[in-house]
Scaffold this motif. Structure first.
Motif, PDB file in Angstrom:
ATOM      1  N   GLU A 135       2.664   0.632   1.885  1.00 57.56           N
ATOM      2  CA  GLU A 135       3.612  -0.227   1.155  1.00 57.56           C
ATOM      3  C   GLU A 135       4.187  -1.303   2.070  1.00 57.56           C
ATOM      4  OE1 GLU A 135       6.760   2.031  -0.702  1.00 57.56           O
ATOM      5  OE2 GLU A 135       5.343   3.570  -1.351  1.00 57.56           O
ATOM      6  N   LEU A 136       4.594  -0.883   3.266  1.00 58.61           N
ATOM      7  CA  LEU A 136       5.265  -1.803   4.183  1.00 58.61           C
ATOM      8  C   LEU A 136       4.321  -2.858   4.752  1.00 58.61           C
ATOM      9  CD1 LEU A 136       7.603   0.706   6.051  1.00 58.61           C
ATOM     10  CD2 LEU A 136       8.261  -0.995   4.330  1.00 58.61           C
ATOM     11  N   LEU A 137       3.030  -2.566   4.801  1.00 58.08           N
ATOM     12  CA  LEU A 137       2.068  -3.549   5.303  1.00 58.08           C
ATOM     13  C   LEU A 137       2.096  -4.838   4.486  1.00 58.08           C
ATOM     14  CD1 LEU A 137      -1.066  -1.390   6.187  1.00 58.08           C
ATOM     15  CD2 LEU A 137       0.284  -2.795   7.759  1.00 58.08           C
ATOM     16  N   PHE A 138       2.462  -4.737   3.217  1.00 53.34           N
ATOM     17  CA  PHE A 138       2.487  -5.916   2.360  1.00 53.34           C
ATOM     18  C   PHE A 138       3.860  -6.581   2.337  1.00 53.34           C
ATOM     19  CE2 PHE A 138      -1.111  -3.446   0.973  1.00 53.34           C
ATOM     20  CZ  PHE A 138      -2.107  -4.402   1.008  1.00 53.34           C
ATOM     21  N   LYS A 139       4.856  -5.912   2.903  1.00 56.77           N
ATOM     22  CA  LYS A 139       6.199  -6.481   2.962  1.00 56.77           C
ATOM     23  C   LYS A 139       6.517  -7.022   4.355  1.00 56.77           C
ATOM     24  CE  LYS A 139       8.032  -3.373  -0.542  1.00 56.77           C
ATOM     25  NZ  LYS A 139       8.954  -2.276  -0.812  1.00 56.77           N
ATOM     26  N   GLU A 140       6.014  -6.333   5.367  1.00 56.19           N
ATOM     27  CA  GLU A 140       6.282  -6.703   6.753  1.00 56.19           C
ATOM     28  C   GLU A 140       4.953  -6.825   7.488  1.00 56.19           C
ATOM     29  OE1 GLU A 140       8.882  -3.749   8.494  1.00 56.19           O
ATOM     30  OE2 GLU A 140      10.007  -3.565   6.639  1.00 56.19           O
ATOM     31  N   SER A 147       6.266   0.800  12.718  1.00 60.16           N
ATOM     32  CA  SER A 147       6.170   2.049  13.490  1.00 60.16           C
ATOM     33  C   SER A 147       7.556   2.542  13.891  1.00 60.16           C
ATOM     34  CB  SER A 147       5.265   1.881  14.710  1.00 60.16           C
ATOM     35  OG  SER A 147       5.833   1.024  15.656  1.00 60.16           O
ATOM     36  N   GLN A 148       8.430   1.627  14.286  1.00 50.26           N
ATOM     37  CA  GLN A 148       9.788   2.032  14.648  1.00 50.26           C
ATOM     38  C   GLN A 148      10.544   2.535  13.421  1.00 50.26           C
ATOM     39  OE1 GLN A 148      12.324  -1.051  16.195  1.00 50.26           O
ATOM     40  NE2 GLN A 148      13.866   0.406  16.880  1.00 50.26           N
ATOM     41  N   ARG A 149      10.411   1.836  12.335  1.00 51.35           N
ATOM     42  CA  ARG A 149      11.112   2.188  11.095  1.00 51.35           C
ATOM     43  C   ARG A 149      10.751   3.597  10.605  1.00 51.35           C
ATOM     44  NH1 ARG A 149      11.309  -1.556   5.690  1.00 51.35           N
ATOM     45  NH2 ARG A 149      12.479  -0.101   4.426  1.00 51.35           N
ATOM     46  N   LEU A 150       9.467   3.986  10.802  1.00 55.63           N
ATOM     47  CA  LEU A 150       9.015   5.288  10.314  1.00 55.63           C
ATOM     48  C   LEU A 150       9.033   6.378  11.390  1.00 55.63           C
ATOM     49  CD1 LEU A 150       6.178   4.175   7.909  1.00 55.63           C
ATOM     50  CD2 LEU A 150       8.475   4.966   7.342  1.00 55.63           C
ATOM     51  N   GLY A 151       9.610   6.072  12.540  1.00 56.05           N
ATOM     52  CA  GLY A 151       9.801   7.094  13.558  1.00 56.05           C
ATOM     53  C   GLY A 151       8.589   7.396  14.421  1.00 56.05           C
ATOM     54  N   TYR A 152       7.628   6.495  14.471  1.00 57.74           N
ATOM     55  CA  TYR A 152       6.485   6.683  15.374  1.00 57.74           C
ATOM     56  C   TYR A 152       6.923   6.327  16.794  1.00 57.74           C
ATOM     57  CZ  TYR A 152       3.291   7.244  11.438  1.00 57.74           C
ATOM     58  OH  TYR A 152       2.661   7.709  10.320  1.00 57.74           O
ATOM     59  N   HIS A 153       6.295   6.950  17.774  1.00 54.26           N
ATOM     60  CA  HIS A 153       6.626   6.674  19.171  1.00 54.26           C
ATOM     61  C   HIS A 153       6.094   5.316  19.618  1.00 54.26           C
ATOM     62  CE1 HIS A 153       8.213  10.666  19.665  1.00 54.26           C
ATOM     63  NE2 HIS A 153       7.084  11.184  19.214  1.00 54.26           N
ATOM     64  N   SER A 154       5.008   4.878  18.983  1.00 51.66           N
ATOM     65  CA  SER A 154       4.399   3.604  19.367  1.00 51.66           C
ATOM     66  C   SER A 154       3.542   3.090  18.212  1.00 51.66           C
ATOM     67  CB  SER A 154       3.516   3.797  20.603  1.00 51.66           C
ATOM     68  OG  SER A 154       2.403   4.622  20.295  1.00 51.66           O
TER      69      SER A 154
END
Length: 190
Positions: A135-140, A147-154
């Protein structure tokens, strides 16, 4: 095979103690893990009441998650946490968040989910995060922000997990999805 759910099981000693209590009651155990014991058959009501009393004497509680939990409630709680925009600003402690949100012992939630859904809760969480990435790929456009928004380390961790789950890199997925969308729009307008 039937399952019973037990709160306050936190370590291997708890598993041993609960196993011992069930065996003393004459209950045939198929397997046991934190929060859950799978039995060959459910004990009769009198034996179940006896088990309940012995468990309570040792600080455990026999629960019926179908009265307080549902698969849909667990899924909804996970989706709400994944969709929370503050997710990336903290290290997500899934057990604590879910236990608090559902007012239930995490081990019971986890055991119930695994038993009913047939996949681990971690697998479901990853699926939800990947759906959110889509979803976010089409918004951002910025993978670092996603990655930061969803809590990924990198970004690399996000890309690796995304490719493992979808077979595409995030950028390839976006290009493919946009071209599919454009070709459908063209065919509808003609």
């Amino acid at each position: 095979m039937k399952a019973i759910y037990i709160t306050h099981m936190t370590c291997p000693r708890c598993i041993s103690l609960v196993s011992s209590l069930l065996e003393k009651s004459g209950t045939e155990i198929v397997s046991i893990q934190l929060g859950q014991a799978r039995l060959a058959k459910l004990p009769n009501p009198q034996t179940l009441d006896n088990i309940r009393q012995h468990l309570q004497a040792h600080g455990f509680k026999l629960v019926d998650p179908t009265k307080t939990l549902s698969l849909e409630l667990i899924k909804k709680a996970i989706i709400e946490i994944v969709d929370d925009t503050k997710l990336g600003s903290l290290k997500v402690d899934w057990p604590s968040l879910l236990a608090e949100k559902l007012d239930q012992d995490f081990y019971v939630i986890n055991a119930y989910f695994n038993y009913m859904e047939g996949i681990t809760m971690d697998q479901f969480i990853i699926r939800q995060k990947i759906d959110r990435v889509k979803e976010l790929l089409f918004k951002e456009n910025n993978l670092a922000e996603i990655s930061q928004r969803l809590g990924y380390h990198s970004v690399q961790q996000l890309c690796n997990q995304f490719k493992k789950m979808t077979g595409f890199s995030p950028s390839s997925f976006k290009i493919s999805a946009q071209s599919d969308f454009n070709s459908k729009n063209i065919s509808y307008s003609s």
